[in-house]
Design a protein around this motif. Structure first.
Motif, PDB file in Angstrom:
ATOM      1  N   LEU A 284       0.785  -1.449   0.104  1.00 39.42           N
ATOM      2  CA  LEU A 284      -0.008   0.076  -0.037  1.00 39.42           C
ATOM      3  C   LEU A 284       0.959   1.390   0.109  1.00 39.42           C
ATOM      4  O   LEU A 284       2.107   1.153   0.659  1.00 39.42           O
ATOM      5  CB  LEU A 284      -1.022  -0.023   1.261  1.00 39.42           C
ATOM      6  N   ASN A 285       0.307   2.329  -0.474  1.00 35.63           N
ATOM      7  CA  ASN A 285       0.958   3.643  -0.313  1.00 35.63           C
ATOM      8  C   ASN A 285       0.160   4.867  -0.158  1.00 35.63           C
ATOM      9  O   ASN A 285      -1.301   4.564  -0.500  1.00 35.63           O
ATOM     10  CB  ASN A 285       1.911   3.712  -1.836  1.00 35.63           C
ATOM     11  N   ALA A 286       0.671   5.932   0.027  1.00 35.03           N
ATOM     12  CA  ALA A 286      -0.171   7.280   0.398  1.00 35.03           C
ATOM     13  C   ALA A 286       0.917   8.422   0.193  1.00 35.03           C
ATOM     14  O   ALA A 286       2.126   8.190   0.465  1.00 35.03           O
ATOM     15  CB  ALA A 286      -0.704   7.229   1.567  1.00 35.03           C
ATOM     16  N   GLY A 287       0.310   9.312  -0.490  1.00 35.41           N
ATOM     17  CA  GLY A 287       1.031  10.734  -0.314  1.00 35.41           C
ATOM     18  C   GLY A 287       0.248  11.891  -1.134  1.00 35.41           C
ATOM     19  O   GLY A 287      -0.702  12.082  -0.622  1.00 35.41           O
ATOM     20  N   TYR A 288       1.151  12.816  -1.775  1.00 36.13           N
ATOM     21  CA  TYR A 288       0.546  13.734  -2.022  1.00 36.13           C
ATOM     22  C   TYR A 288       0.787  14.164  -3.801  1.00 36.13           C
ATOM     23  O   TYR A 288       1.794  13.676  -4.184  1.00 36.13           O
ATOM     24  CB  TYR A 288       1.153  15.290  -1.441  1.00 36.13           C
ATOM     25  N   GLY A 289      -0.221  14.544  -4.459  1.00 32.63           N
ATOM     26  CA  GLY A 289       0.012  15.268  -5.767  1.00 32.63           C
ATOM     27  C   GLY A 289      -0.574  16.281  -6.038  1.00 32.63           C
ATOM     28  O   GLY A 289      -1.385  16.913  -5.380  1.00 32.63           O
ATOM     29  N   TRP A 290      -0.042  16.804  -7.089  1.00 34.53           N
ATOM     30  CA  TRP A 290      -0.451  18.349  -7.615  1.00 34.53           C
ATOM     31  C   TRP A 290      -0.508  18.438  -9.250  1.00 34.53           C
ATOM     32  O   TRP A 290       0.273  17.772  -9.949  1.00 34.53           O
ATOM     33  CB  TRP A 290       0.528  19.163  -6.910  1.00 34.53           C
ATOM     34  N   SER A 291      -1.304  19.109  -9.367  1.00 34.99           N
ATOM     35  CA  SER A 291      -1.620  19.406 -11.148  1.00 34.99           C
ATOM     36  C   SER A 291      -0.682  20.524 -11.538  1.00 34.99           C
ATOM     37  O   SER A 291      -0.550  21.032 -11.063  1.00 34.99           O
ATOM     38  CB  SER A 291      -2.974  19.697 -11.451  1.00 34.99           C
ATOM     39  N   THR A 292       0.051  19.618 -12.386  1.00 37.22           N
ATOM     40  CA  THR A 292       1.020  20.689 -13.246  1.00 37.22           C
ATOM     41  C   THR A 292       0.495  21.377 -14.428  1.00 37.22           C
ATOM     42  O   THR A 292       1.076  22.128 -15.262  1.00 37.22           O
ATOM     43  CB  THR A 292       2.075  19.890 -13.540  1.00 37.22           C
ATOM     44  N   GLY A 293      -1.001  20.731 -14.982  1.00 35.54           N
ATOM     45  CA  GLY A 293      -1.696  21.262 -15.998  1.00 35.54           C
ATOM     46  C   GLY A 293      -2.364  22.497 -15.842  1.00 35.54           C
ATOM     47  O   GLY A 293      -2.438  23.403 -14.635  1.00 35.54           O
ATOM     48  N   THR A 294      -3.386  23.034 -16.751  1.00 34.56           N
ATOM     49  CA  THR A 294      -3.987  24.158 -16.228  1.00 34.56           C
ATOM     50  C   THR A 294      -5.437  24.046 -16.851  1.00 34.56           C
ATOM     51  O   THR A 294      -5.775  23.050 -17.858  1.00 34.56           O
ATOM     52  CB  THR A 294      -3.524  25.307 -17.352  1.00 34.56           C
ATOM     53  N   SER A 295      -6.531  24.915 -16.421  1.00 29.66           N
ATOM     54  CA  SER A 295      -7.747  25.026 -16.994  1.00 29.66           C
ATOM     55  C   SER A 295      -7.850  26.289 -17.613  1.00 29.66           C
ATOM     56  O   SER A 295      -7.787  27.217 -17.161  1.00 29.66           O
ATOM     57  CB  SER A 295      -8.864  24.697 -16.015  1.00 29.66           C
TER      58      SER A 295
ATOM     59  N   SER B 165      -5.025  25.101 -10.891  1.00 32.88           N
ATOM     60  CA  SER B 165      -4.381  24.043 -10.637  1.00 32.88           C
ATOM     61  C   SER B 165      -4.812  23.417  -9.248  1.00 32.88           C
ATOM     62  O   SER B 165      -5.130  24.117  -8.234  1.00 32.88           O
ATOM     63  CB  SER B 165      -2.813  23.851 -10.601  1.00 32.88           C
ATOM     64  N   ASN B 166      -4.959  22.141  -8.908  1.00 37.96           N
ATOM     65  CA  ASN B 166      -5.255  21.733  -7.648  1.00 37.96           C
ATOM     66  C   ASN B 166      -4.154  20.770  -7.017  1.00 37.96           C
ATOM     67  O   ASN B 166      -3.442  19.931  -7.882  1.00 37.96           O
ATOM     68  CB  ASN B 166      -6.428  20.973  -7.746  1.00 37.96           C
ATOM     69  N   GLY B 167      -4.314  20.404  -6.141  1.00 42.77           N
ATOM     70  CA  GLY B 167      -3.478  19.406  -5.126  1.00 42.77           C
ATOM     71  C   GLY B 167      -4.034  18.661  -3.996  1.00 42.77           C
ATOM     72  O   GLY B 167      -5.183  19.228  -3.593  1.00 42.77           O
ATOM     73  N   GLY B 168      -3.719  17.160  -3.599  1.00 37.46           N
ATOM     74  CA  GLY B 168      -4.443  16.724  -2.714  1.00 37.46           C
ATOM     75  C   GLY B 168      -3.998  15.414  -2.676  1.00 37.46           C
ATOM     76  O   GLY B 168      -2.818  14.996  -3.009  1.00 37.46           O
ATOM     77  N   PHE B 169      -4.737  14.535  -1.720  1.00 36.72           N
ATOM     78  CA  PHE B 169      -4.314  13.090  -1.203  1.00 36.72           C
ATOM     79  C   PHE B 169      -4.257  12.024  -2.567  1.00 36.72           C
ATOM     80  O   PHE B 169      -5.103  12.295  -3.402  1.00 36.72           O
ATOM     81  CB  PHE B 169      -5.295  12.720  -0.432  1.00 36.72           C
ATOM     82  N   VAL B 170      -3.204  11.389  -2.454  1.00 34.00           N
ATOM     83  CA  VAL B 170      -3.075  10.407  -3.356  1.00 34.00           C
ATOM     84  C   VAL B 170      -2.814   9.000  -2.391  1.00 34.00           C
ATOM     85  O   VAL B 170      -1.946   9.081  -1.801  1.00 34.00           O
ATOM     86  CB  VAL B 170      -2.025  10.702  -4.363  1.00 34.00           C
ATOM     87  N   GLY B 171      -3.687   8.026  -2.904  1.00 26.78           N
ATOM     88  CA  GLY B 171      -3.276   6.738  -2.075  1.00 26.78           C
ATOM     89  C   GLY B 171      -3.481   5.232  -2.774  1.00 26.78           C
ATOM     90  O   GLY B 171      -4.892   5.867  -3.630  1.00 26.78           O
TER      91      GLY B 171
ATOM     92  N   VAL C   6       3.374  13.446  -8.246  1.00 25.55           N
ATOM     93  CA  VAL C   6       3.108  12.574  -7.066  1.00 25.55           C
ATOM     94  C   VAL C   6       4.282  12.290  -6.380  1.00 25.55           C
ATOM     95  O   VAL C   6       5.435  11.954  -6.935  1.00 25.55           O
ATOM     96  CB  VAL C   6       2.217  11.017  -7.528  1.00 25.55           C
ATOM     97  N   VAL C   7       4.445  12.504  -4.934  1.00 27.83           N
ATOM     98  CA  VAL C   7       5.127  12.087  -3.897  1.00 27.83           C
ATOM     99  C   VAL C   7       4.546  11.212  -2.960  1.00 27.83           C
ATOM    100  O   VAL C   7       3.389  11.565  -2.251  1.00 27.83           O
ATOM    101  CB  VAL C   7       6.172  13.171  -3.210  1.00 27.83           C
ATOM    102  N   LYS C   8       5.076   9.884  -2.856  1.00 26.33           N
ATOM    103  CA  LYS C   8       4.369   9.164  -2.008  1.00 26.33           C
ATOM    104  C   LYS C   8       5.299   7.946  -1.241  1.00 26.33           C
ATOM    105  O   LYS C   8       6.410   7.910  -1.745  1.00 26.33           O
ATOM    106  CB  LYS C   8       3.356   8.163  -2.757  1.00 26.33           C
ATOM    107  N   ALA C   9       4.656   7.553  -0.231  1.00 33.23           N
ATOM    108  CA  ALA C   9       5.543   6.637   0.729  1.00 33.23           C
ATOM    109  C   ALA C   9       4.841   5.355   0.724  1.00 33.23           C
ATOM    110  O   ALA C   9       3.463   5.368   0.559  1.00 33.23           O
ATOM    111  CB  ALA C   9       5.820   7.222   1.996  1.00 33.23           C
TER     112      ALA C   9
END
Length: 235
Positions: free
Chosen positions: A52-63, A77-83, A225-228
């Protein structure tokens, strides 16, 4: 006579010495046996694993929304939880470790909602993505430094927009793309490994348009994404 007597005594002494040596050879040794050393098993990365893993992701694209007078305008751009979870297989050859890994992730990193002028484009940032990747690394005993890359797919953002006045709506869709990344992993025990990993994911670019292209939106579905994570390595 004297010489004969000396010869008999010398022969008897020699026989006694030989008999004593033979008897001593038959007796148990007084010396301790040589120590027996059990070789410590060498850790190997070869084998199947899952975790299993969990971390943080952030959008590098645009609307960005298209206006005939100004072209593409607006950005967000948004960022939030990734798991999620992953499973794979490694094979070690000397210091080199090659393998393959598949994962599936919840990701709150999308650009699914934004607005321009009186037009409201509804949506949310919830989504998912998955990857199927090759891995190549260098092992330093229980430490592994690796790079990874391959196919990516998912619905992370940029695919859901609507215009209440025009009644236009585009639903969610799954897009394909690619991913690159790398990280470090350490074997805490022979069966438990811990890792930290970073990656970049590109799931294609989508353009949404209404009324013959006079009003529309362009979203770049790209994120980092950065996750552990923790893995269980099967013997």
């Amino acid at each position: 006579m004297r010489n004969t007597l000396i010869g008999l005594l010398s022969g008897a002494a020699a026989l006694a010495l030989v008999a004593s040596s033979a008897q001593a050879a038959d007796m148990p040794s007084r010396y301790a046996p040589p120590p027996v050393y059990d070789a410590i098993p060498v850790f190997t990365w070869t084998g199947f694993y899952a975790g299993l893993n969990a971390g943080y992701g952030w959008s590098t694209g645009t609307s960005r929304y298209y206006d005939p007078a100004f072209g593409y305008v607006g950005s967000s751009s948004n960022g939030g939880f990734v798991g999620g979870g992953q499973a794979g297989y490694n094979y070690q050859m000397g210091m080199f470790v090659i393998g393959a890994e598949a994962d599936i992730q919840y990701a709150s990193v999308g650009n699914k909602g934004a607005s321009y002028g009186s037009r409201y484009f509804a949506g949310n940032s919830d989504g998912y993505y998955g990857t199927l990747r090759a891995r190549l690394g260098f092992a330093f005993d229980r430490a592994l430094i690796f790079g990874t890359g391959g196919f990516a797919y998912g619905d992370v953002g940029g695919n859901n927009s609507s215009d209440p006045q025009l009644g236009y709506h585009r639903g969610n869709s799954t897009n394909g793309g690619w991913t690159l990344g790398g990280g470090v992993e350490y074997a805490v025990t022979n069966n438990i490994t811990a890792k930290v990993e970073g990656s970049y994911v590109n799931l294609d670019t989508r353009g949404n348009y209404t009324v013959n292209g006079y009003q529309g939106a362009r979203r770049d579905t790209e994120f980092g994404v950065v996750k552990a994570g923790l893995n269980y390595k099967f013997n």
